[in-house]
Design a protein around this motif. Structure first.
Motif, PDB file in Angstrom:
ATOM      1  N   VAL A 175      -6.389  -0.479  -9.516  1.00 49.72           N
ATOM      2  CA  VAL A 175      -5.757  -1.211  -8.478  1.00 49.72           C
ATOM      3  C   VAL A 175      -6.350  -0.771  -6.924  1.00 49.72           C
ATOM      4  CG1 VAL A 175      -3.531  -1.601  -9.432  1.00 49.72           C
ATOM      5  CG2 VAL A 175      -3.846   0.134  -7.634  1.00 49.72           C
ATOM      6  N   LYS A 176      -7.239   0.035  -7.003  1.00 46.48           N
ATOM      7  CA  LYS A 176      -8.042   0.699  -5.802  1.00 46.48           C
ATOM      8  C   LYS A 176      -8.736  -0.361  -5.180  1.00 46.48           C
ATOM      9  CE  LYS A 176      -8.199   5.805  -6.382  1.00 46.48           C
ATOM     10  NZ  LYS A 176      -9.120   6.773  -6.859  1.00 46.48           N
ATOM     11  N   GLY A 177      -8.866  -0.563  -3.812  1.00 46.27           N
ATOM     12  CA  GLY A 177      -9.170  -1.637  -3.012  1.00 46.27           C
ATOM     13  C   GLY A 177      -8.762  -2.991  -3.180  1.00 46.27           C
ATOM     14  N   ARG A 178      -7.599  -3.142  -3.887  1.00 48.41           N
ATOM     15  CA  ARG A 178      -6.994  -4.403  -3.746  1.00 48.41           C
ATOM     16  C   ARG A 178      -5.412  -4.099  -3.453  1.00 48.41           C
ATOM     17  NH1 ARG A 178      -6.125  -6.766  -8.683  1.00 48.41           N
ATOM     18  NH2 ARG A 178      -6.195  -4.600 -10.034  1.00 48.41           N
ATOM     19  N   PHE A 179      -4.695  -3.305  -3.767  1.00 47.66           N
ATOM     20  CA  PHE A 179      -3.367  -2.980  -3.622  1.00 47.66           C
ATOM     21  C   PHE A 179      -3.376  -1.847  -2.263  1.00 47.66           C
ATOM     22  CE2 PHE A 179      -1.327  -3.779  -7.988  1.00 47.66           C
ATOM     23  CZ  PHE A 179      -1.731  -4.917  -7.969  1.00 47.66           C
ATOM     24  N   THR A 180      -2.289  -2.039  -1.488  1.00 46.76           N
ATOM     25  CA  THR A 180      -2.143  -1.201  -0.281  1.00 46.76           C
ATOM     26  C   THR A 180      -0.556  -0.849  -0.279  1.00 46.76           C
ATOM     27  OG1 THR A 180      -3.785  -2.382   0.785  1.00 46.76           O
ATOM     28  CG2 THR A 180      -2.263  -0.944   2.178  1.00 46.76           C
ATOM     29  N   ILE A 181       0.038   0.284  -0.420  1.00 44.48           N
ATOM     30  CA  ILE A 181       1.294   0.655  -0.178  1.00 44.48           C
ATOM     31  C   ILE A 181       1.575   0.848   1.273  1.00 44.48           C
ATOM     32  CG2 ILE A 181       0.725   3.036  -0.718  1.00 44.48           C
ATOM     33  CD1 ILE A 181       3.573   3.215  -1.914  1.00 44.48           C
ATOM     34  N   SER A 182       2.683   0.594   1.798  1.00 37.19           N
ATOM     35  CA  SER A 182       3.223   0.941   3.048  1.00 37.19           C
ATOM     36  C   SER A 182       4.616   1.291   2.976  1.00 37.19           C
ATOM     37  CB  SER A 182       2.804  -0.207   4.164  1.00 37.19           C
ATOM     38  OG  SER A 182       3.262  -1.330   3.760  1.00 37.19           O
ATOM     39  N   SER A 212       5.410  10.424   5.507  1.00 37.13           N
ATOM     40  CA  SER A 212       4.850  10.111   7.101  1.00 37.13           C
ATOM     41  C   SER A 212       3.953   8.636   7.016  1.00 37.13           C
ATOM     42  CB  SER A 212       4.177  11.071   7.607  1.00 37.13           C
ATOM     43  OG  SER A 212       2.875  11.316   6.934  1.00 37.13           O
ATOM     44  N   GLY A 213       3.570   8.538   5.800  1.00 34.62           N
ATOM     45  CA  GLY A 213       2.629   7.228   5.442  1.00 34.62           C
ATOM     46  C   GLY A 213       1.321   7.777   5.808  1.00 34.62           C
ATOM     47  N   ASP A 214       0.942   8.815   5.868  1.00 31.09           N
ATOM     48  CA  ASP A 214      -0.608   9.138   6.343  1.00 31.09           C
ATOM     49  C   ASP A 214      -1.299   9.486   5.037  1.00 31.09           C
ATOM     50  OD1 ASP A 214      -0.418  12.818   7.041  1.00 31.09           O
ATOM     51  OD2 ASP A 214       0.554  11.527   5.534  1.00 31.09           O
ATOM     52  N   THR A 215      -0.710   9.546   4.057  1.00 26.61           N
ATOM     53  CA  THR A 215      -1.600   9.929   2.583  1.00 26.61           C
ATOM     54  C   THR A 215      -0.901   9.138   1.594  1.00 26.61           C
ATOM     55  OG1 THR A 215      -2.017  12.048   3.384  1.00 26.61           O
ATOM     56  CG2 THR A 215      -2.218  11.474   0.939  1.00 26.61           C
ATOM     57  N   ALA A 216      -1.924   8.181   0.904  1.00 30.06           N
ATOM     58  CA  ALA A 216      -1.812   7.427  -0.402  1.00 30.06           C
ATOM     59  C   ALA A 216      -2.544   7.558  -1.421  1.00 30.06           C
ATOM     60  CB  ALA A 216      -1.668   5.711   0.117  1.00 30.06           C
ATOM     61  N   ASP A 217      -2.112   7.405  -2.639  1.00 28.58           N
ATOM     62  CA  ASP A 217      -3.125   7.385  -3.586  1.00 28.58           C
ATOM     63  C   ASP A 217      -2.755   6.114  -4.688  1.00 28.58           C
ATOM     64  OD1 ASP A 217      -3.932  10.008  -6.146  1.00 28.58           O
ATOM     65  OD2 ASP A 217      -5.050   8.439  -5.246  1.00 28.58           O
ATOM     66  N   TYR A 218      -3.844   5.763  -5.305  1.00 31.30           N
ATOM     67  CA  TYR A 218      -3.728   4.583  -6.008  1.00 31.30           C
ATOM     68  C   TYR A 218      -4.303   5.008  -7.450  1.00 31.30           C
ATOM     69  CZ  TYR A 218      -2.932   2.281  -1.698  1.00 31.30           C
ATOM     70  OH  TYR A 218      -2.467   2.072  -0.284  1.00 31.30           O
ATOM     71  N   LEU A 253      11.864  10.822   0.921  1.00 27.39           N
ATOM     72  CA  LEU A 253      11.022  10.756  -0.335  1.00 27.39           C
ATOM     73  C   LEU A 253       9.832  10.075  -0.278  1.00 27.39           C
ATOM     74  CD1 LEU A 253      14.075   9.137  -2.359  1.00 27.39           C
ATOM     75  CD2 LEU A 253      13.229  11.659  -2.372  1.00 27.39           C
ATOM     76  N   ILE A 254       8.827  10.462  -1.282  1.00 24.80           N
ATOM     77  CA  ILE A 254       7.715   9.942  -1.339  1.00 24.80           C
ATOM     78  C   ILE A 254       7.876   8.497  -1.912  1.00 24.80           C
ATOM     79  CG2 ILE A 254       5.355   9.900  -2.497  1.00 24.80           C
ATOM     80  CD1 ILE A 254       6.053  12.395  -0.725  1.00 24.80           C
ATOM     81  N   ALA A 255       7.459   7.497  -1.097  1.00 25.17           N
ATOM     82  CA  ALA A 255       7.558   6.079  -1.757  1.00 25.17           C
ATOM     83  C   ALA A 255       6.346   5.858  -2.869  1.00 25.17           C
ATOM     84  CB  ALA A 255       7.128   5.027  -0.693  1.00 25.17           C
ATOM     85  N   GLY A 256       6.910   5.328  -4.002  1.00 17.82           N
ATOM     86  CA  GLY A 256       6.128   5.181  -5.159  1.00 17.82           C
ATOM     87  C   GLY A 256       6.398   3.572  -5.707  1.00 17.82           C
ATOM     88  N   TRP A 257       5.309   3.317  -6.603  1.00 17.97           N
ATOM     89  CA  TRP A 257       5.534   1.904  -7.238  1.00 17.97           C
ATOM     90  C   TRP A 257       5.010   2.575  -8.749  1.00 17.97           C
ATOM     91  CZ3 TRP A 257       7.924  -2.558  -5.924  1.00 17.97           C
ATOM     92  CH2 TRP A 257       8.366  -2.818  -4.278  1.00 17.97           C
ATOM     93  N   PHE A 258       5.476   2.038  -9.628  1.00 20.02           N
ATOM     94  CA  PHE A 258       4.953   1.828 -11.289  1.00 20.02           C
ATOM     95  C   PHE A 258       5.109   0.407 -11.635  1.00 20.02           C
ATOM     96  CE2 PHE A 258       5.715   6.248 -12.662  1.00 20.02           C
ATOM     97  CZ  PHE A 258       6.207   6.880 -11.221  1.00 20.02           C
ATOM     98  N   ARG A 259       4.412   0.158 -12.547  1.00 13.99           N
ATOM     99  CA  ARG A 259       4.412  -1.041 -13.334  1.00 13.99           C
ATOM    100  C   ARG A 259       4.423  -0.684 -14.904  1.00 13.99           C
ATOM    101  NH1 ARG A 259      -1.542  -3.389 -12.174  1.00 13.99           N
ATOM    102  NH2 ARG A 259      -2.773  -2.154 -13.397  1.00 13.99           N
TER     103      ARG A 259
END
Length: 120
Positions: A64-71, A54-60, A32-38
Motif C-alpha cells: 500500500v506504500k504510496g497509495r494509503f496514508t494514515i493520520s 505524535s503522528g510523526d512516524t508512520a510505516d506501511y 496508543l499507536i494508531a493502527g489499521w489491519f485488513r
C-alpha cells in the motif's frame, strides 16, 4: 477502555479512493499507536499501517506504500486511513486497532471492521 467505531467503507471502482475513519471513545486513545489491519477472504489478517502517538512516524505494508496514508487527530480521538488508487486486491475488511510496541506493534483493542470492496 477504548472503544472504536469505524466508518467510511464501501464499494468503489479500481483507481478510486475511500477514506476510513476510526472514532475512539473512552480514555487512552492518544497514548496508543494508531493502527489499521485488513483481512481479505481466505487470507490472514495483515497489518496495513501504523502511526505513532505524535503522528510523526508512520510505516506501511509494501503493498500500500504510496497509495494509503494514515493520520490521526488526537483532539478528536480519531484515526483516518486515506486510500487512493485502489486495486481489487485491496478488497478486505479493514480494522482499526490501536496498540503499542512490545517490541513489535501489538493491537490492544479492535474495531468492528468495515468492508472495502474494489471492483475491476
Amino acid at each position: 477502555q477504548v472503544q472504536l467505531v469505524e466508518s467510511g467503507g464501501g464499494l468503489v471502482q479500481a483507481g478510486g479512493s475511500l477514506r476510513l475513519s476510526c472514532a475512539a471513545s473512552g480514555d487512552g486513545f492518544s497514548t496508543l499507536i494508531a493502527g489499521w489491519f485488513r483481512q481479505a477472504p481466505g487470507k490472514e489478517r495483515e497489518l496495513v499501517t501504523f502511526l505513532t502517538r505524535s503522528g510523526d512516524t508512520a510505516d506501511y505494508a509494501d503493498s500500500v506504500k504510496g497509495r494509503f496514508t494514515i493520520s490521526r487527530d488526537n483532539a478528536k480521538n480519531t484515526a483516518y486511513l486515506e486510500m487512493n488508487s485502489l486495486k481489487p486486491e485491496d478488497t478486505a475488511v479493514y480494522y482499526c486497532a490501536p496498540g503499542t510496541f512490545s517490541p513489535t506493534f501489538r493491537p490492544q483493542v479492535w474495531g468492528q471492521g468495515t468492508q472495502v470492496t474494489v471492483s475491476s
